[in-house]
Design an enzyme around this catalytic site. Structure first.
Site, PDB file in Angstrom:
ATOM      1  N   LYS A  87       0.845  -1.204   0.000  1.00 34.27           N
ATOM      2  CA  LYS A  87       0.000   0.000   0.000  1.00 34.27           C
ATOM      3  C   LYS A  87       0.877   1.248   0.000  1.00 34.27           C
ATOM      4  CE  LYS A  87      -3.828  -2.459   2.088  1.00 34.27           C
ATOM      5  NZ  LYS A  87      -4.494  -2.942   3.298  1.00 34.27           N
ATOM      6  N   GLN A 131      -4.741  -1.954   9.583  1.00 34.76           N
ATOM      7  CA  GLN A 131      -4.642  -3.262   8.945  1.00 34.76           C
ATOM      8  C   GLN A 131      -5.200  -4.331   9.888  1.00 34.76           C
ATOM      9  OE1 GLN A 131      -3.336  -3.762   5.690  1.00 34.76           O
ATOM     10  NE2 GLN A 131      -4.215  -5.794   5.993  1.00 34.76           N
ATOM     11  N   ASP A 160     -11.241   2.660   4.245  1.00 34.99           N
ATOM     12  CA  ASP A 160     -11.678   1.264   4.122  1.00 34.99           C
ATOM     13  C   ASP A 160     -13.204   1.150   4.159  1.00 34.99           C
ATOM     14  OD1 ASP A 160      -9.894  -0.702   3.544  1.00 34.99           O
ATOM     15  OD2 ASP A 160      -9.367  -1.193   5.619  1.00 34.99           O
TER      16      ASP A 160
END
Ligand code: NAP
Length: 295
Positions: free
Chosen positions: A54, A98, A121
């Site tokens: 990422k 994460q 997200d």
């Protein structure tokens, strides 16, 4: 029939190029450098690879990339403090934590602490609610990417029968909602669903987000269907090696489907591209700027 292979590299490459152009235009016109942050707790090898990828993708697209790394032993309070630092950092327009986090850190507590405006997200209740209300928010990256792949081969989804296998908050639920917002007739299947093969055989669009290797067989597929394989499963390939496979038995399904995504090389590549896209969208909204066309 041999299905068209929907290549993640192509679709994600196009999107990344558009994100890069948008980021460059924001910098040139407004002096705005889009910032993407990641919080990583612990040292799970797969999570480390995801986080590194990422960061690399963000920098390649001209974004500022920041990371907070915490040890496996970090308390929930320490993780929430890191979330607040990202919330309060004006150089960061979007960030994610994460997952999975270690057991002492509740995923729900972490999600609830994220500023919805920076929730790239799309996991907060605010963004999930906006999606259900068909209003503007930040949409979870994997389903958003999966929808782009579907649209690569099907221009108009209205009226199509869609089956989504999986009901996680990260993939299955937002995927079903996105397809409903495209006017598909959507069924969400899960581990308690009865006669899944018969249900799948009715699907013009079949999305598998289960986490079980080659679970969906060729004779579950309606001829000509669009099959999106979200699963990422690492299996034993013999001689001490492993390889990645999806939730769909690819060769069997490709013989029946109209179009199908491979694993690897499919939806996984879209997830990172959509993350960058969400960061640019978040930066625009936070600065009351229009979202560039083509995103
Ligand atoms: P998850 O939270 O474990 O959810 C799996 C879903 O599959 C659950 O809803 C579960 O039903 C359902 N399921 C399990 N066994 C089933 C069965 N026998 N029949 C029907 N449904 C069944 O997983 P997730 O986070 O959604 O991820 C799913 C897969 O996508 C995983 O392989 C993951 O690695 C992959 N993934 C890929 C990306 C990407 O970038 N490509 C991103 C995220 C996830 P219940 O709810 O009833 O338990």
């Amino acid at each position: 029939m041999t299905a068209t292979r929907i290549e993640g590299k192509e679709v994600a490459g196009d999107l990344k190029a558009r994100v890069g152009q948008a980021a460059a235009a924001l910098k040139a016109a407004h002096g705005l450098t889009v910032g993407l942050g990641v919080i990583l707790v612990g040292d799970d090898p797969a999570s480390q690879v995801y986080v590194r990828n990422k960061g690399i993708a963000a920098r390649e697209a001209g974004l500022h990339a920041a990371e907070i790394r915490l040890p496996e032993t970090a308390s929930e309070a320490e993780v929430l403090a890191a979330v607040r630092r990202m919330n309060d950092d004006p150089a960061i327009h979007g960030f994610l934590v994460q997952f999975p986090t270690p057991p002492q850190v509740r995923q729900s507590a972490v999600i609830d602490a994220i500023d919805p405006a920076k929730d790239v997200d799309g996991l907060t209740a605010t963004n999930a609610g906006l999606l259900v209300s068909a209003r503007e928010g930040l949409v979870s990256c994997t389903p958003a990417g999966a929808l782009m792949m579907i649209k690569r081969v099907r221009a108009d989804l209205a009226g199509l029968d869609a089956v989504v296998i999986g009901r996680s908050i990260l993939v299955g639920r937002p995927m079903a909602q996105l397809l409903l917002n495209e006017s598909c007739t959507v069924t969400t299947a899960h581990s308690k669903t009865r006669d899944l093969p018969a249900l799948c055989r009715r699907a013009d669009i079949l999305v598998a987000a289960i986490g079980k290797p080659a679970f969906v067989r060729g004779d579950w597929i309606k001829p000509g269907a669009t099959v999106i394989d979200v699963g990422i499963n690492r299996i034993d390939a013999g001689e001490g090696k492993t390889r990645l496979v999806g939730d769909v038995a690819y060769d069997e399904a490709a013989a029946v489907a109209g179009a199908i995504t491979p694993v690897p090389g499919g939806v996984g590549l879209m997830t990172v591209a959509c993350l960058l896209r969400n960061a640019v969208i978040a930066a625009c909204r936070q600065n009351a700027l229009p979202v560039p066309e083509g995103l």
